[in-house]
Each structure stands twice: as structure tokens, then as C-alpha cells.
Write a protein that holds these residues in place. Structure first.
Motif, PDB file in Angstrom:
ATOM      1  N   UNK A 119      83.975  42.297  37.701  1.00  0.00           N
ATOM      2  CA  UNK A 119      84.087  41.023  36.979  1.00  0.00           C
ATOM      3  C   UNK A 119      85.294  41.035  36.043  1.00  0.00           C
ATOM      4  N   UNK A 120      85.557  42.172  35.402  1.00  0.00           N
ATOM      5  CA  UNK A 120      86.723  42.269  34.511  1.00  0.00           C
ATOM      6  C   UNK A 120      87.995  42.014  35.328  1.00  0.00           C
ATOM      7  N   UNK A 121      88.080  42.662  36.486  1.00  0.00           N
ATOM      8  CA  UNK A 121      89.254  42.513  37.342  1.00  0.00           C
ATOM      9  C   UNK A 121      89.386  41.061  37.828  1.00  0.00           C
ATOM     10  N   UNK A 122      88.253  40.484  38.222  1.00  0.00           N
ATOM     11  CA  UNK A 122      88.283  39.102  38.728  1.00  0.00           C
ATOM     12  C   UNK A 122      88.730  38.131  37.640  1.00  0.00           C
TER      13      UNK A 122
ATOM     14  N   UNK B 111      90.582  39.985  24.264  1.00  0.00           N
ATOM     15  CA  UNK B 111      89.286  40.509  23.837  1.00  0.00           C
ATOM     16  C   UNK B 111      88.206  39.434  23.918  1.00  0.00           C
ATOM     17  N   UNK B 112      88.588  38.211  23.642  1.00  0.00           N
ATOM     18  CA  UNK B 112      87.599  37.126  23.716  1.00  0.00           C
ATOM     19  C   UNK B 112      87.134  36.915  25.157  1.00  0.00           C
ATOM     20  N   UNK B 113      88.071  36.989  26.107  1.00  0.00           N
ATOM     21  CA  UNK B 113      87.680  36.861  27.520  1.00  0.00           C
ATOM     22  C   UNK B 113      86.814  38.050  27.938  1.00  0.00           C
ATOM     23  N   UNK B 114      87.220  39.223  27.484  1.00  0.00           N
ATOM     24  CA  UNK B 114      86.480  40.428  27.858  1.00  0.00           C
ATOM     25  C   UNK B 114      85.052  40.364  27.323  1.00  0.00           C
ATOM     26  N   UNK B 115      84.913  39.899  26.095  1.00  0.00           N
ATOM     27  CA  UNK B 115      83.590  39.796  25.474  1.00  0.00           C
ATOM     28  C   UNK B 115      82.669  38.935  26.343  1.00  0.00           C
ATOM     29  N   UNK B 116      83.221  37.823  26.822  1.00  0.00           N
ATOM     30  CA  UNK B 116      82.432  36.903  27.653  1.00  0.00           C
ATOM     31  C   UNK B 116      82.051  37.580  28.983  1.00  0.00           C
ATOM     32  N   UNK B 117      82.996  38.262  29.589  1.00  0.00           N
ATOM     33  CA  UNK B 117      82.730  38.937  30.869  1.00  0.00           C
ATOM     34  C   UNK B 117      81.646  40.011  30.686  1.00  0.00           C
TER      35      UNK B 117
ATOM     36  N   UNK C  68      79.337  47.826  22.049  1.00  0.00           N
ATOM     37  CA  UNK C  68      79.969  48.237  20.790  1.00  0.00           C
ATOM     38  C   UNK C  68      81.475  48.081  20.929  1.00  0.00           C
ATOM     39  N   UNK C  69      82.072  47.587  19.863  1.00  0.00           N
ATOM     40  CA  UNK C  69      83.525  47.476  19.834  1.00  0.00           C
ATOM     41  C   UNK C  69      84.034  48.412  18.747  1.00  0.00           C
ATOM     42  N   UNK C  70      84.960  49.275  19.082  1.00  0.00           N
ATOM     43  CA  UNK C  70      85.508  50.205  18.088  1.00  0.00           C
ATOM     44  C   UNK C  70      86.189  49.407  16.987  1.00  0.00           C
ATOM     45  N   UNK C  71      85.770  49.642  15.731  1.00  0.00           N
ATOM     46  CA  UNK C  71      86.323  48.879  14.612  1.00  0.00           C
ATOM     47  C   UNK C  71      87.469  49.621  13.933  1.00  0.00           C
ATOM     48  N   UNK C  72      87.671  50.857  14.340  1.00  0.00           N
ATOM     49  CA  UNK C  72      88.737  51.643  13.716  1.00  0.00           C
ATOM     50  C   UNK C  72      89.276  52.629  14.750  1.00  0.00           C
TER      51      UNK C  72
END
Lengths: 480, 356
Positions: free
Chosen positions: A236-239, A289-295, A305-309
Motif C-alpha cells: 500500500x505504501x508503494x501504491x 508523512x501525512x500520506x504515510x499516516x493515512x496508508x 509509533x512515530x519517532x519524536x527525536x
């Protein structure tokens, strides 16, 4: 003494010519410890001219040889030829030139991969190929085996980052292949040379291309209750049209091992973890990142989890990079496989590997570069149980055949070496292999350079029980 | 020119037969680079257009496999339907250039700046060697380390090591939006200084061209919502707004450059170099129309004078060139790249010199 050896004594001073059994023992195998062979001698040249002398000595006496860096090959590529010469290049480890303006580094073959990026860091540059062995593996070895790493979909392999090489050919002549330009006006001779596994010559000076370090990273860790869902998430990420710098998957067994080893803070109950890393200019990465979050949200991840640092980012990667050696905690012995399938066949490949694992009664942990379809099944076995090593090898062989059947490759980054030469005919026709042999014999009619590797049909060397390499036990190298 | 009728194989077997039946052959795809595809000295012309068509394309794999005679335009159109492109940006789409001709000539375009040239995207090859043998190398997956890298060897091989019949490439998603900034500088030195600063920065450009005497043309690409902010950052990095191209006009601008026709008449020559060589070269090239691509790694120029003069000039600069259009005894000019590794490998694949 053997007259050839006494001649060698005239070429290399004591301390740089090793002939006693105790001195030779550390060179008897590389990171593929299932193979072992006794060389006649080891020489440790300190210059291009000494490499030429060593090769000419081999030609004069018809003695086969292998060039060796840190010995981290997982395909047995730097295994000595029985009774042959080992040309150890670790002493040729100088950074000859770093030119930040032209974005290139000129190194000797024994220079360590990670040290290239360290040297380039003050200028905001880095060397892209990042095999997990990078804290110890040498550029010469990386070049011979066209090493990969976690970022190959976007950035390519070692071959895509080597601009030029000074090469000692198997007859002792010296040529320079490539130039400082990214472009060329004739056949890509350097392209042929990189990845030729030490069969076409020995590099003594390498010009590497450096890239500007990405401005921003966005690293996401997603946990799934099924391996299949992680695989579908990659598709899905690739698509979605995103091109992440890295996409990595670990299964339950690998997660368990990594957690036990480095406490990366992974969700322990997950059946699969997916790591996706975006990189680039900050505004672009933020938008991606916004698109990735949705995917990822739609992919059925139960925890994200998203690395914050930078610290959190490195923690996520620490578990992934430790996974291989960590599996050693779960089992007395294991084999690492390295195969490639088309990305859309990942799910099918994993399901079939699971079936094979059940059929052979051996556990298989999966850690892989999902973005480029590069599987690394770790086959767990106990070498003390009669027949288990043979079963593990048979299972490994079936996985390779599976990769070829699904349209992939028998090796993504470890090379053919000793380990996979028997599988070359499943990927290439006799005519294909014959053409490669013709090229090799044109340059090395005596077949002295790394004899017995890559091409099927030669005799296997001694096979004592396998186990971790001494460097691996010491935690210096990891099998990937 | 040719002493025999051109051959038009439609299968690999026919290519093999042709190689075995004729002593000397020259392959031609679309004929967009006549200096490389015109038969000379009794060579028989082999028209490769009959080996045409995409064999495999699954957009989710980022891999396309096609017969070597397939026109680039056909592949590009298919990829575009799925939001993908050939990242090495090969020239001569409208002139009928084929995949095989592009690989054999080793040609990339301005957008190679972002992800690399044709050598960085070729994955697999099937060829017929000088003895008529059918050989495959590489594979059809984006990562592969099995066997010698014959696909890379074929890049720039000029049809002399084998006749290409099928090729596999890695492809990428195309940028969703692009814009182009043209920035003029008072002198070459200042343009070059900015070129170096950009090339060493994390700013990701799809193109970084230098148009003599002292103009940089920069292409940004990516998600449309991020583009305005990135453009602003680029302008502040440069310290000047520059001249902006956007929308259809921007796309048309780059399409217009693809045929290299803007360079005008004369012999068309590719030169491999680095930015460091540009000042010295600029002093001697005179009025020849030219454009430096990929942060100074690639020069395309049109040469109205005798090619012997350009050959000598390049030799004096320590550079090598490739004549794509124009009459030269040998298309490779400038410094001699021949060495023993090359001779031995060539002899292994074409011992009788049928393709030389």
C-alpha cells in the motif's frame, strides 16, 4: 622450506607473511563458519606494489589466492582456497583523499565502510550503502560483493556509489576503471567489475561517491497481529506513490530476539513489525508523512509509533540491526539466508516459508528489507543434534528455489561465494554461466583469483560443525 | 553505405541467425543517434524495431521489462498512466529512440540529477553475443547480487559486446508536481560556486543544469502542497528570486529540451566530466552551443567545426566524448579509454569482432 614460500619471504618481511598454523587459523573461515579451509600462507601488503608482487608470485607458482578484508562475508566469499594464498588487505586502510566540494572519497580497500560516513560527516555528507556489517566490513569487500543494506530501493547498492577503482588484474597488470564523473563514454567496465566477487582482480584504490545527508527523517514503527498485514502495508505504501528510504519487516520470532538483546521497546506481542522511514527536505517529508499516516492507518496496524527525536529513531533501528545476532540467543546455531522475491510476492513467499518451516520441524525467523523484496530467513537449528544442520541446509535450499520460482534472485546482497554456487544453475542457463566463465577465463586463464567461488561444480572444502564466528561472539559483527 | 540489405529480425532466434550468417553487423533502433547506428565498412545493418513491446510491467514492483527495440515513448506513456517514469530521463523520445539504443549509447538526461543515470536503473539484460549465443544477466527484481553484472556492462557498450534483445529497468513514481527556477549570475565562477553549494546541500533537485555563460536551471519536484515552501527555501538559499517556470509551460520547457535540438545543427557530442573541468573547457569551446547537466557531470554540445578539432581539444583537457550525430571515423573521441581489461572482456564476448 617450499621454494615458492622462501621466495615469498623475500617479498614480505616477517610479521607480514604468516605461515604457522596458529597464525593461519583466524583466516580459515569468514562469517559463513560452516566452511573452513587451510591456506598455505597469508600476506599482509601495505601498498599497491606489494599486492602486484603477491599476485605475480601466485601466477609464477600457479597458486590460487583470495583477497580478504575483515572476513564478514556471509556467502563464504573470503574463504581461503585450500593450500592457496590469502592476501589480507586490512593494513591498506588509509583514507587517501576526501574532497567535500567534489563529494568524493578516495580510500584503500581495507578502509571500513562506516568510517567513510564518519569522515564525511563534518561536511554534511555520507556514504549511502549501509550493510549491517558496516562497523567492520571493508570497502574492498563491499565492492567485491556489491554490498547492499536497508536503503537499496531508493539509493541502489555499492555499485551505484563507486566512481573509480585501481585494479590489479589476475595477471598482475594494473588498470584504472571508471573516473570521477558519474557519466561514461564507453562500456561500463567498472560496472562489470563491482560484484565480481574477487574473480576478476583486486582493488587497491577506490573512489567513492558521497551524498548530502538528508535534512529530515520521519520514522514510523507499526505493529500488526499478522505478518500478512505488514506485507500488505508495504504494497500500500508503494501504491501510494511514496518512495521511502527504507521499509523493514520483522516477524514475531525476530521481535522476541531483538527485544531480549537490546530492549528496543518493540511491542512484544506483535506478530509483525513494519519500520518505514521517509527522508529528504523537511517540508517534503512533513507532507509525505501525512500520506504515510493515512496508508498505515488503513493497513490495520494496531499500534503506530512515530519517532519524536533522533534518539527514538535510533532506538527503533537498534532493534532491527541487532535482530540477526540476537536470534543467536534463541538457538545454539542458525543459518542466514538471503533471497529476493518481487515485492508483490512477499506474502506468498512468507506463507511458503512458514509451511517449509513446519515440514522441516525447524523454526525460521524472518527479518527483511521489504522495500526491495530482500528476504533474510534465519533458520534455527542445533548443530549437536545429528542431521539438523543438513536439514537446515536443505530448508535453506528450498527457500532459494522458491525465490527463483517466484521470479526473484538467489542473493540480494550476500553474493554467491561458496554458499550459493550450487544454486546458480537454477537462476541462469548453462549458456549464461558459460558466458560469465568466458569473461573470467579471458582475464584469468589459470583460474587463480578466488578459485572455487561463484561457479558451480568445484569441490567443497572441509565442513566442521558451524557456530558463531569469533567476531560475532564478541558482538563485533552481525550476520546480515 | 551498407553493402547488403538491412535485416529486420522479429525474434531473438533471427538475431542469432543474423550474427552467425554475417561477418560484420551494426544494430539500429530508432536511428536517433546516427553516428552510432550507421553501418560502415561493409557492416550489415540490423534493424531492431521488430523486437518490440513491453513484456512485463507491474506498477507495484517498480520494474518494467521490455524488448530492446521498444521505443522509449511507448514505455514512458505506459509508465505515465500509472504515475511512474524512467528516472534517468533518456533523450530523443520524439525521435523514436529505443530502450536498446539508449542503453547501448549510455544516455541519460537532466533528471538523472535526482536518482541516477541509466546505469543506476538497469536491472537485467538479454543479449546475443558475437558468436550468436543468447545470454542473460542480472534479473527482474530491484536488488540482486547473483553473477557478473552484465546489465551494467552493456551501458555504453555501443553494440560492440552484444546485441541487446530484452532489458529490465527499475522505475520510480514520478513527482506529483514540479517547478523550475532559472538563475543568472554575472560570471561563470559565481554560477559554479552556487552549483557546488547546491550539490552539497540537502536540497533535492530533479535537475541541476548549467547553461553557459553563467545561468543555472534548477528543477524541484515532489508533493504539490510542499512545493511552495521548498521553492521559497531554494530562493532564499540562492539569495535571489530567479525566473520561475510553473505548470504546463514548465513541463513543455523540459520536453522541448529532450531532443537536444535546442543546441542547433552540427555534430552532437556527449562529454563525461566533473564540474571542476568546466572553467578550462569554457575557455576553449568557443561559440559551440552546449549545456552541462547533472551538476556538471554531463555535457551535451553541438560542434559545427571539424570533429578532429574537438577530438584534439578534448584530449588536451583529458576528457572523453561520444559523437551521437555527425561524421567521425570513430564515435569515441577525446582520450583513449582502451585498456587491457576492456580488450579481454570484448574478446570473450565477440572473439571474431563481428560487432566491433
Amino acid at each position: 622450506m617450499n621454494p615458492a614460500l622462501s621466495e615469498l619471504q623475500g617479498l614480505f618481511p616477517p610479521g607480514r607473511l604468516l605461515t604457522r598454523p596458529g597464525e593461519l587459523a583466524p583466516y580459515a573461515s569468514d562469517a559463513l563458519t560452516a566452511f573452513r579451509a587451510q591456506p598455505l600462507a597469508v600476506v599482509l601488503p601495505e601498498s599497491h606494489e606489494e599486492v602486484v608482487e603477491a599476485v605475480r608470485w601466485c601466477v609464477r607458482h600457479r597458486i590460487p589466492y583470495v583477497a580478504r578484508g575483515s572476513g564478514t562475508s556471509l556467502s563464504g566469499g573470503s574463504l581461503p582456497v585450500e593450500g592457496g594464498l590469502v592476501i589480507g588487505l586490512n593494513r591498506m586502510n588509509r583514507l587517501l583523499r576526501l574532497d567535500p566540494k567534489e563529494r568524493l572519497a578516495v580510500v584503500e580497500p581495507g578502509f571500513i565502510n562506516l568510517q567513510v560516513s564518519q569522515a564525511a560527516a563534518p561536511y554534511g555528507l555520507y556514504y549511502a550503502p549501509d550493510p549491517s556489517s558496516q562497523p567492520v566490513s571493508t570497502i574492498g569487500g563491499n565492492l567485491a560483493f556489491n554490498s547492499g543494506g536497508a536503503h537499496c530501493l531508493k539509493y541502489g547498492m555499492t555499485s551505484n556509489h563507486v566512481l573509480a577503482a585501481r585494479v590489479v588484474l589476475p595477471d598482475g597488470q594494473t588498470v584504472v576503471l571508471g573516473s570521477e564523473s558519474l557519466e561514461n563514454t564507453g562500456p561500463d567496465w567498472l560496472g562489470l567489475f563491482v560484484g565480481s566477487e574477487g574473480l576478476l582482480g583486486i582493488v587497491t584504490e577506490i573512489t567513492l561517491r558521497l551524498l548530502p545527508k538528508p535534512e529530515a527523517y520521519h520514522t514510523v514503527l507499526a505493529a500488526y497481529d499478522a505478518l500478512e498485514k505488514a506485507g500488505q502495508a508495504v504494497a500500500a505504501v508503494v501504491a501510494s506513490g511514496l518512495l521511502p528510504g527504507a521499509m523493514e519487516i520483522m516477524d514475531a520470532l525476530a521481535i522476541e530476539a531483538a527485544e531480549a538483546a537490546v530492549q528496543a521497546g518493540y511491542p512484544r506481542e506483535a506478530r509483525a513489525l513494519l519500520i518505514v522511514e521517509l527522508e529528504g527536505e523537511a517540508p517534503q517529508v512533513e507532507a509525505e508523512a501525512r500520506y504515510l499516516e493515512e496508508v498505515i492507518r488503513q493497513s490495520g496496524a494496531y499500534e503506530v509509533r512515530v519517532a519524536q527525536s533522533q534518539e527514538e529513531r535510533l532506538k527503533i533501528w537498534r532493534g532491527r540491526k541487532a535482530a540477526f545476532s540476537a536470534v543467536g540467543r534463541l538457538s545454539p546455531d542458525y543459518l542466514v539466508q538471503d533471497g529476493v522475491v518481487p515485492r508483490s510476492k512477499l506474502g506468498q513467499a512468507l506463507a511458503e516459508i512458514e509451511n517449509l518451516s513446519a515440514r522441516y520441524g525447524l523454526r525460521v525467523a524472518n527479518v527483511f528489507h521489504a522495500g526491495d523484496g530482500n528476504l533474510h530467513p534465519l533458520i534455527l537449528y542445533n548443530g549437536r543434534v545429528a542431521g539438523e544442520l543438513e536439514r537446515a541446509e536443505a530448508l535453506a535450499g528450498e527457500i532459494l528455489q522458491l525465490c527463483v520460482r517466484l521470479g526473484g534472485s538467489i542473493t540480494g546482497e550476500h553474493g554467491v561465494g561458496m554458499e550459493k554456487k550450487a544454486y546458480m544453475p537454477s537462476m541462469f542457463t548453462p549458456e549464461d554461466l558459460e558466458a560469465m566463465q568466458r569473461i573470467r577465463q579471458a582475464l584469468d586463464p589459470l583460474e587463480l583469483a578466488n578459485r572455487g567461488k561463484m561457479f558451480p561444480g568445484d569441490h567443497p572444502p572441509h565442513r566442521p560443525p558451524s557456530g558463531p564466528h569469533p567476531l560475532e561472539k564478541a558482538g563485533v559483527i552481525a550476520r546480515e | 553505405m551498407s553493402e547488403t540489405q538491412p535485416l529486420r529480425p522479429t525474434s531473438v532466434a533471427e538475431v542469432q541467425e543474423a550474427v552467425r550468417a554475417y561477418p560484420r553487423l551494426r544494430a539500429r533502433g530508432g536511428g536517433s543517434k546516427p553516428a552510432l547506428s550507421t553501418p560502415q565498412n561493409g557492416q550489415t545493418l540490423l534493424e531492431m524495431g521488430g523486437l518490440r513491446g513491453v513484456v512485463e510491467y507491474d506498477p507495484s514492483e517498480y520494474v518494467v521489462v521490455a524488448r530492446a527495440g521498444t521505443p522509449l515513448a511507448e514505455v514512458a506513456a505506459l509508465l505515465a498512466q500509472h504515475g511512474q517514469y524512467l528516472p534517468f530521463d533518456p533523450p530523443f523520445l520524439a525521435q523514436g529512440a529505443t530502450l536498446g539504443g539508449t542503453v547501448a549509447a549510455g544516455l541519460s538526461g537532466p533528471m538523472r540529477q535526482r536518482y541516477g543515470g541509466v546505469r543506476d536503473f538497469i536491472l537485467g539484460v538479454e543479449l546475443v553475443d558475437g558468436e550468436g549465443r543468447r545470454i542473460r544477466g542480472g534479473g527482474k527484481v530491484v536488488k540482486n547480487a547473483a553473477g557478473f553484472d552484465l546489465p551494467k556492462l552493456m551501458v555504453g557498450s555501443l553494440g560492440r559486446l552484444g546485441l541487446l534483445v530484452e532489458l529490465a529497468f527499475k522505475v520510480f513514481p514520478a513527482p506529483k508536481a514540479t517547478c523550475t527556477l532559472e538563475v543568472a549570475f554575472p560570471r561563470l565562477e559565481e554560477a559554479l560556486e552556487t552549483l557546488y553549494r547546491l550539490a552539497g546541500s540537502p536540497i533535492e533537485l530533479y535537475a541541476l543544469d548549467l547553461v553557459p555563460p553563467a545561468t543555472l536551471v534548477l528543477r524541484l519536484g515532489g508533493l504539490s502542497e510542499a512545493l511552495p515552501a521548498r521553492l521559497e527555501r531554494l530562493q532564499s538559499f540562492l539569495g535571489q528570486p530567479g525566473q520561475l517556470r510553473e505548470g504546463e509551460a514548465e513541463v513543455a520547457y523540459w520536453q522541448g529540451l529532450n531532443d537536444l535540438g535546442h543546441l542547433g545543427a552540427g555534430a552532437l557530442v556527449k562529454v563525461a566530466l566533473t564540474a571542476r573541468r568546466i572553467p578550462a573547457l569554457e575557455r576553449v569551446l568557443g561559440p559551440a552551443p552546449r549545456r552541462y547537466l547533472c551538476a556538471g557531470n554531463l555535457l551535451y554540445l553541438a560542434w559545427e567545426g571539424k570533429l578532429e578539432e574537438l577530438d584534439a581539444l578534448l584530449k588536451a583537457q583529458g576528457l572523453s566524448g561520444l559523437v551521437l550525430r555527425g561524421t567521425a571515423p570513430q564515435p569515441q573521441i577525446g582520450i583513449d579509454l582502451a585498456q587491457v581489461f576492456a580488450r579481454k572482456v570484448a574478446a570473450a564476448l565477440d572473439p571474431q569482432g563481428r560487432l566491433a
